[in-house]
Each structure stands twice: as C-alpha cells, then as structure tokens.
Design a protein around this motif. Structure first.
Motif, short mmCIF file in Angstrom:
data_model
loop_
_atom_site.label_atom_id
_atom_site.label_comp_id
_atom_site.label_asym_id
_atom_site.label_seq_id
_atom_site.Cartn_x
_atom_site.Cartn_y
_atom_site.Cartn_z
N ARG A 187 0.78 -1.16 0.13
CA ARG A 187 0.16 0.01 0.01
C ARG A 187 0.97 1.12 0.15
O ARG A 187 1.58 1.35 0.80
CB ARG A 187 -1.02 -0.13 1.10
N SER A 245 -2.85 6.63 0.39
CA SER A 245 -4.20 6.43 1.02
C SER A 245 -4.89 7.79 1.31
O SER A 245 -3.94 8.93 1.58
CB SER A 245 -4.26 5.68 2.31
N THR A 287 -7.54 3.51 -0.46
CA THR A 287 -5.92 3.17 -0.31
C THR A 287 -5.52 2.37 -1.81
O THR A 287 -6.26 1.27 -2.04
CB THR A 287 -5.80 1.98 0.69
N ASP A 328 2.08 3.56 3.16
CA ASP A 328 1.36 4.66 2.83
C ASP A 328 1.28 5.81 3.98
O ASP A 328 1.45 5.71 5.11
CB ASP A 328 -0.19 4.35 2.60
#
Length: 150
Positions: A7, A10, A15, A150
């Motif tokens: 990830r 976000s 996300t 993130d």
C-alpha cells in the motif's frame, strides 16, 4: 506462490497499492480507507500475511462472475482476516466497488472529483486469476502479504 500487496497511498476514501507475484509486478490495487474503528463495508483489512483459497460457495456474486467470465470458477478469498469475513480479490474501479475487498487494475489515476480509480480491472483480474487459480488447482499454497507504506 507468494503475493505481496504494498500500500503506497491512502486518503479519507481509499487506499492504493501494487501487487506482485513471486516478486514480479502484476497490477495496481484499490481498497477502502484505513480506519482505527472498523465500519462494515468501508474499512480496509489489516496488514499481515493471509492464505488465499477458493471460496467454493455459489453465492450471488459468484454466480454473476460465472455468467460474466468463462474462465472464472470460484472467488479468491483471504483466510482468517481478523474481524473480517468474505474478503475477496476481485474486479472494480473505485472504493464504491469494495466492501473491504481488494480490487485490481492495470492502471491507476485520480479522477475529476479527486477520487482514486483503477482501470482495466477485468484484464488485470483475468491475468492474476489465471496464475493464482493454476497454482491452487495444482495443490500449491498461495499466500498474500499486505504491507503498509502509505
């Protein structure tokens, strides 16, 4: 087979990440946003390592996918996700298409209203599905590791 979802961005709605298979980049991902308190259908799953298996239940969604895609058999489901159930990897373009599941796409963009979107989702899903389902059908174990950057 080892999948890894990283990830990398976000915001308050979604996300975005990318997915690799055995270290080779496969596609982008889109999930719901991170929350400290889970809201059903509006929260991404926790990072961690999960086994992926077929969910061999003919649910309404499974029946729709079987009608839509000749190559589809069963949904790819993440196992034993804390406080979540029926977490699939599937087709979709925005966080509205996910109830805590992982969507896949070949492209990533921010649309005109500032929301994250992924495109060419069916193509990305078919590519990923063919590889993962082949491994599962051969009796191989498949795992996904989800990492937050993130």
């Amino acid at each position: 087979m080892e999948l890894k979802l990283t990830r990398f961005a976000s915001d308050s709605q979604s996300t975005v990440g990318f997915l690799t298979i055995d270290g080779v980049r496969e596609c982008f991902t889109l999930e719901d946003e991170k929350r400290t308190v889970k809201v059903a259908g509006e929260t991404r799953i926790p990072s961690g390592r999960y086994e992926v298996k077929f969910r061999k239940v003919d649910s309404g969604l499974t029946q729709r996918y079987k009608k839509r895609f000749s190559w589809f058999t069963w949904h790819l489901e993440l196992q034993n996700v804390p406080n979540f159930q029926y977490v699939y990897i599937h087709v979709g373009n925005t966080d509205k298409d996910s109830d805590g599941c992982i969507l896949v796409g070949k492209t990533y963009a921010i649309n005109k209203v500032g929301a994250d979107t992924i495109g060419q989702s069916v193509a990305a899903y078919q590519s990923l599905y063919s590889k993962v389902s082949a491994a599962l059908n051969k009796g191989e174990k498949v795992f996904i590791t989800i990492e937050d950057k993130d």
